[in-house]
Motif scaffolding. Structure first.
Motif, PDB file in Angstrom:
ATOM      1  N   GLY A   1       5.092   5.264   1.525  1.00 51.91           N
ATOM      2  CA  GLY A   1       4.981   3.824   1.325  1.00 51.91           C
ATOM      3  C   GLY A   1       5.347   3.107   2.601  1.00 51.91           C
ATOM      4  N   ALA A   2       5.092   1.817   2.619  1.00 57.78           N
ATOM      5  CA  ALA A   2       5.379   1.017   3.819  1.00 57.78           C
ATOM      6  C   ALA A   2       5.827  -0.371   3.382  1.00 57.78           C
ATOM      7  CB  ALA A   2       4.141   0.942   4.713  1.00 57.78           C
TER       8      ALA A   2
ATOM      9  N   MET B   1      -1.221  18.122   7.879  1.00 59.01           N
ATOM     10  CA  MET B   1      -1.398  17.791   6.465  1.00 59.01           C
ATOM     11  C   MET B   1      -2.525  16.787   6.273  1.00 59.01           C
ATOM     12  SD  MET B   1       2.407  17.678   4.797  1.00 59.01           S
ATOM     13  CE  MET B   1       1.655  17.564   3.169  1.00 59.01           C
ATOM     14  N   LYS B   2      -3.239  16.921   5.153  1.00 59.19           N
ATOM     15  CA  LYS B   2      -4.375  16.052   4.853  1.00 59.19           C
ATOM     16  C   LYS B   2      -3.984  14.981   3.838  1.00 59.19           C
ATOM     17  CE  LYS B   2      -7.960  19.508   5.760  1.00 59.19           C
ATOM     18  NZ  LYS B   2      -7.039  20.521   6.284  1.00 59.19           N
ATOM     19  N   LEU B   3      -4.443  13.780   4.103  1.00 55.49           N
ATOM     20  CA  LEU B   3      -4.198  12.672   3.183  1.00 55.49           C
ATOM     21  C   LEU B   3      -5.249  12.720   2.073  1.00 55.49           C
ATOM     22  CD1 LEU B   3      -2.132  10.279   3.259  1.00 55.49           C
ATOM     23  CD2 LEU B   3      -4.046   8.869   4.045  1.00 55.49           C
ATOM     24  N   LEU B   4      -4.810  12.664   0.809  1.00 59.50           N
ATOM     25  CA  LEU B   4      -5.751  12.729  -0.312  1.00 59.50           C
ATOM     26  C   LEU B   4      -6.305  11.360  -0.673  1.00 59.50           C
ATOM     27  CD1 LEU B   4      -4.264  15.278  -2.880  1.00 59.50           C
ATOM     28  CD2 LEU B   4      -6.080  15.620  -1.211  1.00 59.50           C
ATOM     29  N   ARG B   5      -5.431  10.383  -0.840  1.00 55.76           N
ATOM     30  CA  ARG B   5      -5.895   9.058  -1.255  1.00 55.76           C
ATOM     31  C   ARG B   5      -4.826   8.009  -0.952  1.00 55.76           C
ATOM     32  NH1 ARG B   5      -3.804   7.638  -6.430  1.00 55.76           N
ATOM     33  NH2 ARG B   5      -2.557   9.313  -7.339  1.00 55.76           N
ATOM     34  N   GLN B   6      -5.236   6.766  -1.012  1.00 56.18           N
ATOM     35  CA  GLN B   6      -4.313   5.650  -0.840  1.00 56.18           C
ATOM     36  C   GLN B   6      -4.668   4.566  -1.848  1.00 56.18           C
ATOM     37  OE1 GLN B   6      -6.276   4.810   3.230  1.00 56.18           O
ATOM     38  NE2 GLN B   6      -5.292   2.862   2.712  1.00 56.18           N
ATOM     39  N   TRP B   7      -3.742   3.663  -2.103  1.00 52.42           N
ATOM     40  CA  TRP B   7      -3.957   2.614  -3.084  1.00 52.42           C
ATOM     41  C   TRP B   7      -3.043   1.449  -2.749  1.00 52.42           C
ATOM     42  CZ3 TRP B   7      -1.247   7.062  -3.743  1.00 52.42           C
ATOM     43  CH2 TRP B   7       0.093   6.947  -4.105  1.00 52.42           C
ATOM     44  N   ALA B   8      -3.135   0.399  -3.533  1.00 50.96           N
ATOM     45  CA  ALA B   8      -2.276  -0.766  -3.325  1.00 50.96           C
ATOM     46  C   ALA B   8      -1.885  -1.359  -4.669  1.00 50.96           C
ATOM     47  CB  ALA B   8      -2.985  -1.817  -2.477  1.00 50.96           C
ATOM     48  N   GLY B   9      -0.740  -1.997  -4.688  1.00 50.61           N
ATOM     49  CA  GLY B   9      -0.282  -2.769  -5.836  1.00 50.61           C
ATOM     50  C   GLY B   9       0.096  -4.157  -5.371  1.00 50.61           C
ATOM     51  N   LEU B  10       0.517  -4.999  -6.300  1.00 49.75           N
ATOM     52  CA  LEU B  10       0.865  -6.374  -5.966  1.00 49.75           C
ATOM     53  C   LEU B  10       2.356  -6.605  -6.141  1.00 49.75           C
ATOM     54  CD1 LEU B  10      -2.065  -8.313  -7.665  1.00 49.75           C
ATOM     55  CD2 LEU B  10      -1.880  -7.563  -5.287  1.00 49.75           C
TER      56      LEU B  10
ATOM     57  N   GLN C   1       0.822  -1.209   0.000  1.00 46.69           N
ATOM     58  CA  GLN C   1       0.000   0.000   0.000  1.00 46.69           C
ATOM     59  C   GLN C   1       0.858   1.262   0.000  1.00 46.69           C
ATOM     60  OE1 GLN C   1      -3.606   0.057   2.457  1.00 46.69           O
ATOM     61  NE2 GLN C   1      -3.079  -2.007   3.163  1.00 46.69           N
ATOM     62  N   ALA C   2       0.271   2.336  -0.512  1.00 45.83           N
ATOM     63  CA  ALA C   2       0.931   3.639  -0.538  1.00 45.83           C
ATOM     64  C   ALA C   2      -0.147   4.709  -0.406  1.00 45.83           C
ATOM     65  CB  ALA C   2       1.728   3.826  -1.818  1.00 45.83           C
ATOM     66  N   ALA C   3       0.285   5.947  -0.180  1.00 46.54           N
ATOM     67  CA  ALA C   3      -0.658   7.043  -0.001  1.00 46.54           C
ATOM     68  C   ALA C   3      -0.006   8.353  -0.421  1.00 46.54           C
ATOM     69  CB  ALA C   3      -1.109   7.127   1.464  1.00 46.54           C
ATOM     70  N   VAL C   4      -0.837   9.360  -0.655  1.00 46.66           N
ATOM     71  CA  VAL C   4      -0.337  10.675  -1.060  1.00 46.66           C
ATOM     72  C   VAL C   4      -1.135  11.758  -0.336  1.00 46.66           C
ATOM     73  CG1 VAL C   4      -1.876  10.861  -3.056  1.00 46.66           C
ATOM     74  CG2 VAL C   4       0.283  12.108  -3.044  1.00 46.66           C
ATOM     75  N   THR C   5      -0.457  12.853  -0.001  1.00 43.01           N
ATOM     76  CA  THR C   5      -1.096  13.954   0.715  1.00 43.01           C
ATOM     77  C   THR C   5      -1.474  15.078  -0.250  1.00 43.01           C
ATOM     78  OG1 THR C   5       0.918  15.249   1.102  1.00 43.01           O
ATOM     79  CG2 THR C   5       0.414  13.480   2.673  1.00 43.01           C
ATOM     80  N   GLU C   6      -2.117  16.086   0.301  1.00 37.14           N
ATOM     81  CA  GLU C   6      -2.363  17.321  -0.428  1.00 37.14           C
ATOM     82  C   GLU C   6      -1.015  17.972  -0.769  1.00 37.14           C
ATOM     83  OE1 GLU C   6      -4.120  20.284   2.118  1.00 37.14           O
ATOM     84  OE2 GLU C   6      -3.058  19.526   3.866  1.00 37.14           O
TER      85      GLU C   6
ATOM     86  N   LEU D   1      -7.703   0.935   6.532  1.00 34.65           N
ATOM     87  CA  LEU D   1      -7.570   1.956   7.563  1.00 34.65           C
ATOM     88  C   LEU D   1      -6.368   1.672   8.455  1.00 34.65           C
ATOM     89  CD1 LEU D   1      -8.676   4.452   9.030  1.00 34.65           C
ATOM     90  CD2 LEU D   1     -10.163   2.919  10.353  1.00 34.65           C
ATOM     91  N   GLU D   2      -6.078   0.400   8.682  1.00 31.94           N
ATOM     92  CA  GLU D   2      -4.928   0.031   9.510  1.00 31.94           C
ATOM     93  C   GLU D   2      -3.634   0.588   8.926  1.00 31.94           C
ATOM     94  OE1 GLU D   2      -2.899  -4.025  11.406  1.00 31.94           O
ATOM     95  OE2 GLU D   2      -4.215  -4.151   9.660  1.00 31.94           O
ATOM     96  N   PHE D   3      -3.510   0.486   7.594  1.00 30.62           N
ATOM     97  CA  PHE D   3      -2.328   1.035   6.933  1.00 30.62           C
ATOM     98  C   PHE D   3      -2.251   2.544   7.128  1.00 30.62           C
ATOM     99  CE2 PHE D   3      -1.072   3.440   3.151  1.00 30.62           C
ATOM    100  CZ  PHE D   3       0.269   3.129   3.077  1.00 30.62           C
ATOM    101  N   THR D   4      -3.351   3.236   6.917  1.00 32.02           N
ATOM    102  CA  THR D   4      -3.359   4.698   7.027  1.00 32.02           C
ATOM    103  C   THR D   4      -2.968   5.148   8.420  1.00 32.02           C
ATOM    104  OG1 THR D   4      -5.156   4.749   5.406  1.00 32.02           O
ATOM    105  CG2 THR D   4      -4.741   6.762   6.642  1.00 32.02           C
ATOM    106  N   GLU D   5      -3.555   4.526   9.417  1.00 32.08           N
ATOM    107  CA  GLU D   5      -3.242   4.905  10.799  1.00 32.08           C
ATOM    108  C   GLU D   5      -1.789   4.618  11.138  1.00 32.08           C
ATOM    109  OE1 GLU D   5      -6.121   2.606  12.908  1.00 32.08           O
ATOM    110  OE2 GLU D   5      -7.556   4.280  13.035  1.00 32.08           O
TER     111      GLU D   5
END
Length: 428
Positions: free
Chosen positions: A307-308, A342-351, A272-277, A322-326
């Motif tokens: 990323g994690a 800062m605000k998180l805009l979105r998150q996603w996952a790849g394989l 999983q990964a995420a991006v902020t504003e 949600l576990e990943f985001t927290e």
């Protein structure tokens, strides 16, 4: 896109991108040509590449450009770059642990440095430096180990202390009173970030210009094998006869290899990964903490990309949690407390397709004509150019070049593992 019917083309003139062409087209209102074309699916090709990500497209590009093999098809069940190539955090580096890995990834960084000029396409490679933080004595010893391996291979890496880390990244909390104090870091100046979509589009455009056929929305449903060698592939659009097939499918690597009767020591895990504003640029380097399982960089538009580590269970799910985001938010704030608003805009996952030794599987298989470029785990995008170059040579000659000789499938049976777990960006 223009459809050229069933007739083959050896390529077409590549439209040059330049300041002059931009001004000229703006003045006359001319339209830019499509970056790559659509083609009817032919009944046979000299080679079929399964997977329209950076690995598959780079292989097709170098196969046509360097080896003159232009009757090549790249197949993707969705759209190009829809898999790992469009879902990664686009970090590039070569500060690995094994000599084989360092040489391999350093070649990739060198190719990335000239990729925009080679493809006449801006891939937005920014060599801003890469910091791998050490929070305990064991991690610091590993950083010194990696530094010496890197230096022996001519790669720019060094271990630096908290004061210099603070100079490079003022927003990092380098005080000794934190939960995980920063004792030092492996600093790798050539590392940085790139625009992953641009890399995919650039390779697709270049491959198309050399006559390669790119087929999107074309899913492979079977691989034909007769008397121990590949004879063709079955797709949702019909059968293709071919003597050469490359599996470059990342998370779906085992599903494709099973079609050819080739077993792979690979497990698939979500990442999983995420991006902020977007905010004003303040983070000039890539920051990684294996202990906290987090890495962060800032894009040219100002967003922070996080990323994690891979999720702790095998799955083909690409949903966020949600576990990943927290978890990642808490770890980022431990490193840089000033980011709490800062605000998180979105998150996603790849394989990610993980091998036992955290190194890829590249080259021929027991089925003649069936080749693999899989098992990349979290390292795949970094290796796109060098993998394409090496796999193109392998497909053209039937023999892997020296730079990937250590990554063959037979190493697992022979006990010649290439252990790169100590060089993972985060703990797995």
């Amino acid at each position: 896109m223009t459809n050229n019917g069933s007739s083959r083309s050896n390529g077409h003139r590549l439209s040059g991108y330049s300041a002059w062409s931009l001004l000229r087209r703006g003045a006359v209102g001319g339209k830019w040509p499509r970056a790559w074309r659509e083609h009817d699916l032919e009944s046979s090709y000299d080679a079929v590449i399964i997977g329209g990500g950076v690995h598959g497209l780079a292989t097709a590009y170098y196969l046509a450009r360097d080896h003159g093999m232009r009757k090549v098809a790249v197949l993707d069940k969705a759209y190009i770059g829809s898999g790992g190539s469009g879902r990664n955090t686009a970090i590039l580096r070569s500060n690995y642990l094994t000599p084989e890995g360092v040489r391999f990834y350093d070649r990739s960084v060198k190719l990335y440095e000239h990729l925009a000029a080679d493809l006449n396409y801006n891939v937005m490679f920014s060599q801003r430096g890469h910091l791998t933080l050490a929070h305990n004595d064991a991690s610091l010893r590993t950083m010194h180990w990696r530094t010496e391996v890197n230096k022996l291979q001519g790669v720019d890496s060094e271990v630096i202390g908290p004061d210099r880390i603070k100079d490079l990244v003022p927003y990092l909390d380098t005080s000794p009173d934190t939960r995980y104090p920063i004792l030092g870091a492996l600093y790798h100046p050539p590392g940085g970030i790139v625009r992953h979509d641009a890399v995919v589009w650039g390779y697709a455009r270049g491959a198309d210009a050399h006559g390669v056929h790119i087929h999107q929305q074309t899913e492979v449903t079977g691989i034909d094998v007769s008397h121990g060698r590949v004879t063709g592939v079955q797709t949702t659009r019909g059968r293709i006869a071919t003597p050469v097939v490359l599996n470059a499918t990342a998370g779906w690597a085992t599903l494709i290899s099973d079609m050819a009767g080739v077993s792979m020591p690979v497990q698939t895990f979500p990442l999983q990964a995420a991006v902020t504003e977007p905010v004003r640029p303040f983070l000039d380097t890539v920051v990684v903490s294996g202990t906290l399982h987090v890495y962060v960089s800032q894009t040219d538009r100002g967003e922070l990309v996080f990323g994690a580590s891979v999720d702790p269970f095998a799955s083909y799910s690409m949903r966020g949690s949600l576990e990943f985001t927290e978890g990642i938010a808490g770890h980022v704030l431990e490193l840089m407390p000033a980011l709490h608003r800062m605000k998180l805009l979105r998150q996603w996952a790849g394989l990610c397709d993980m091998t036992p030794d955290y190194s890829p599987i590249m080259g021929p298989t027991p089925v003649e004509g069936f080749y693999v470029d899989v098992g990349w785990g979290t390292y795949g995008f970094k290796a796109g150019p060098v993998s394409g170059e090496a796999m193109a040579a392998t497909l053209a000659t039937g023999k892997p070049p020296e730079i990937i000789a250590a990554f063959g499938l037979d190493r697992f049976g022979d006990g010649r593992l290439v252990g790169e777990k100590g060089a993972a960006a985060v703990g797995h």
